[in-house]
Design a protein around this motif. Structure first.
Motif, PDB file in Angstrom:
ATOM      1  N   ASP A  58      42.040  39.193  35.390  1.00 24.56           N
ATOM      2  CA  ASP A  58      42.599  39.365  36.722  1.00 24.56           C
ATOM      3  C   ASP A  58      41.506  39.542  37.762  1.00 24.56           C
ATOM      4  O   ASP A  58      40.397  39.975  37.442  1.00 24.56           O
ATOM      5  CB  ASP A  58      43.515  40.594  36.737  1.00 24.56           C
ATOM      6  CG  ASP A  58      44.896  40.268  36.209  1.00 24.56           C
ATOM      7  OD1 ASP A  58      45.165  39.070  35.999  1.00 24.56           O
ATOM      8  OD2 ASP A  58      45.682  41.210  36.015  1.00 24.56           O
ATOM      9  N   ASP A 114      41.553  41.718  40.170  1.00 23.32           N
ATOM     10  CA  ASP A 114      41.714  42.993  40.877  1.00 23.32           C
ATOM     11  C   ASP A 114      40.905  44.126  40.252  1.00 23.32           C
ATOM     12  O   ASP A 114      41.148  45.288  40.536  1.00 23.32           O
ATOM     13  CB  ASP A 114      43.193  43.369  40.905  1.00 23.32           C
ATOM     14  CG  ASP A 114      43.800  43.421  39.514  1.00 23.32           C
ATOM     15  OD1 ASP A 114      43.063  43.196  38.535  1.00 23.32           O
ATOM     16  OD2 ASP A 114      45.006  43.684  39.394  1.00 23.32           O
ATOM     17  N   GLN A 144      41.082  45.342  37.425  1.00 23.29           N
ATOM     18  CA  GLN A 144      41.799  46.186  36.448  1.00 23.29           C
ATOM     19  C   GLN A 144      41.305  45.902  35.030  1.00 23.29           C
ATOM     20  O   GLN A 144      41.230  46.796  34.207  1.00 23.29           O
ATOM     21  CB  GLN A 144      43.313  45.958  36.549  1.00 23.29           C
ATOM     22  CG  GLN A 144      43.917  46.569  37.800  1.00 23.29           C
ATOM     23  CD  GLN A 144      45.427  46.730  37.692  1.00 23.29           C
ATOM     24  OE1 GLN A 144      46.177  45.841  38.054  1.00 23.29           O
ATOM     25  NE2 GLN A 144      45.869  47.873  37.208  1.00 23.29           N
ATOM     26  N   ARG A 192      44.323  50.046  39.769  1.00 23.61           N
ATOM     27  CA  ARG A 192      43.964  49.140  40.854  1.00 23.61           C
ATOM     28  C   ARG A 192      43.167  49.902  41.908  1.00 23.61           C
ATOM     29  O   ARG A 192      43.599  50.948  42.368  1.00 23.61           O
ATOM     30  CB  ARG A 192      45.240  48.600  41.472  1.00 23.61           C
ATOM     31  CG  ARG A 192      45.102  47.200  41.979  1.00 23.61           C
ATOM     32  CD  ARG A 192      46.435  46.758  42.538  1.00 23.61           C
ATOM     33  NE  ARG A 192      46.720  45.381  42.150  1.00 23.61           N
ATOM     34  CZ  ARG A 192      46.129  44.310  42.683  1.00 23.61           C
ATOM     35  NH1 ARG A 192      45.210  44.459  43.603  1.00 23.61           N
ATOM     36  NH2 ARG A 192      46.429  43.101  42.279  1.00 23.61           N
TER      37      ARG A 192
HETATM   38 MG    MG Z   1      46.540  43.964  38.277  1.00 29.35          MG
END
Ligand code: MG
Ligand code: UDP
Length: 329
Positions: A109, A111, A113, A215
Motif C-alpha cells: 500500500d 500509505d 501501513q 495510518r
Molecule cells: Mg491502508
C-alpha cells in the motif's frame, strides 16, 4: 540472456532483466509518498537486487500526482504510472502489473501501513519455491469494530469457499512470481482474491507474518460497504473455481433434475386426471410441476449458453484451460 536479435525477443530480454518490481497503488497519499519510496529503496538495497518501484497514481486529487511525477523525474528507480481518473485499487494494481518488468513482483500500500522492511523476508520465502507469498498482518492496526471484525469474518468465509488457507487475504503486502500475475485478469475488487485466483491456476501459496502500522497521514479509502462488494466478488471467484471450464456441469445437472421431477409430477397428475377421473385444477402439485419444468428448461439452456460463452472466452484470447508449471526435456 542471448535473445537480442529481433524486436520480439528483445521484449523478452527486457521483461527478465530486472529482479524485482514493486507495485504501489496511490490514491491521495501526498504526505506518505516521499518517505515511502525512500523506505522501499532502503529496504531493497540491502538485498543487492536490481529493482524498480512502480507507483500507480489512481486519479489522486490531493497533489499526489505532481509529487509522484517530480519524484519519478529525479529517481532512476521510480516509474510513475498516472491513470486518467480514479478507478479503484484493483485496476490501479493491474496497471502496475502491466508495467512491471521483473521476474518477481511485490505489492504494497501507498500509505506506509505496510513495512518495506518485510520485503526481503517475502522474497526469501518466494525463493524457497513458492509462487505467491502473502503477508499476514498479525497485529493489525486498524479500527476494531468497523475493520477488524468484518475482516475476520470475511477471511473465514473466503478460506472456506476458496479452499486457500490464509489468515489475512486483505493484506496488500505480497510477493508474486511474475508469470503467475501475467496469467490473471482482475475485475471488481478481485485483488484481494489474487491468492484464491492463483490457487485456481495451480500456484504454490504460503504466508508469513508481517508488520503493520497505523495510518500516519490521510484517511482510509474504505468503509463497511467494501464487505458487500467483497462477498459479491467471492461468489464470482467461487464460480470460476468450480465451473469456469464446465458450466454445463452445474446448470445442466440442476436443470435436468428439475425438468425430470417436473415431468414425473406431470405424468402422475395426468394419470390422476385421465385414469382416476379426479379434478387436478386446484392441486398445488400442478403449480410445482409447471414451475419445475420451466425452471429446468431455463437452467438447461442457460448452461448451454454458458458453455458457448466459456468457449469464446478461452478461444478468443487463446487462453489455455490448463497451466504448465514447467517442462523438462
Ligand atoms: Mg491502508
Ligand atoms: N487506493 C487506490 N485507489 C482507490 C482506493 C485506494 O489506489 O480507489 C490505494 C490507497 O492509496 C492505498 C491502498 O489502495 O495505497 C489501500 O487503501 P487504504 O489504505 O485506504 O485501505 P485500508 O488500508 O484502509 O484497507
Amino acid at each position: 540472456m542471448l535473445q537480442t536479435k529481433n524486436s520480439n525477443s528483445n521484449q523478452i530480454t527486457n521483461k527478465e532483466s530486472l529482479d524485482l518490481s514493486i507495485v504501489v497503488p496511490v490514491y491521495n497519499e501526498a504526505e506518505s509518498l516521499s518517505p515511502l519510496i525512500e523506505a522501499i529503496a532502503n529496504a531493497v538495497i540491502t538485498t543487492h537486487l536490481s529493482y524498480e518501484i512502480i507507483c500507480v497514481d489512481d486519479g489522486s486529487i490531493d497533489g499526489s500526482t505532481k509529487i509522484l511525477m517530480d519524484l519519478a523525474r529525479q529517481r532512476s528507480d521510480l516509474k510513475a504510472v498516472i491513470l486518467r481518473r480514479n478507478y479503484g485499487q484493483t485496476p490501479a494494481m493491474a496497471a502496475g502489473f502491466e508495467n512491471a518488468q521483473a521476474k518477481a513482483i511485490i505489492t504494497l500500500d501507498g500509505d506506509l501501513q505496510n513495512d518495506p522492511q518485510d520485503i526481503p523476508l517475502l522474497l526469501d520465502k518466494l525463493n524457497e519455491g513458492y509462487d505467491l507469498v502473502s503477508g499476514w498482518r498479525k497485529q493489525r492496526q486498524d479500527a476494531a469494530i468497523t475493520r477488524l471484525l468484518p475482516s475476520k469474518i470475511a477471511n473465514w468465509i473466503i478460506g472456506k469457499v476458496t479452499g486457500v488457507k490464509l489468515h489475512d487475504y486483505g493484506c496488500s503486502l505480497k510477493a508474486y512470481r511474475a508469470e503467475l500475475v501475467a496469467d490473471m485478469n482482475l475485475y471488481g475488487e478481485l485483488h484481494r482474491f489474487l491468492p484464491a485466483l492463483a490457487y485456481i491456476e495451480g500456484a504454490r501459496i504460503t504466508e508469513i507474518p508481517v508488520r503493520h502500522h497505523p495510518r500516519r497521514y490521510g484517511t482510509s479509502k474504505y468503509g463497511l460497504g467494501r464487505t458487500i462488494r467483497v462477498i459479491m466478488d467471492l461468489l464470482t471467484v467461487f464460480f470460476m473455481k468450480k465451473f469456469l471450464t464446465k458450466p454445463m456441469h452445474v446448470f445442466g445437472f440442476w436443470g435436468l433434475l428439475s425438468l425430470v421431477s417436473g415431468v414425473i409430477m406431470g405424468i402422475y397428475l395426468t394419470v390422476v386426471k385421465l385414469v382416476m377421473g379426479q379434478n387436478i385444477g386446484d392441486r398445488p402439485l400442478l403449480i410445482l410441476s409447471v414451475l419445475l419444468i420451466l425452471t429446468g428448461i431455463e437452467l438447461f439452456s442457460f448452461g448451454l449458453l454458458a458453455e458457448l460463452l466459456m468457449r469464446t472466452y478461452h478461444e478468443s484470447q487463446k487462453r489455455p484451460i490448463y497451466r504448465v508449471r514447467e517442462v523438462i526435456e
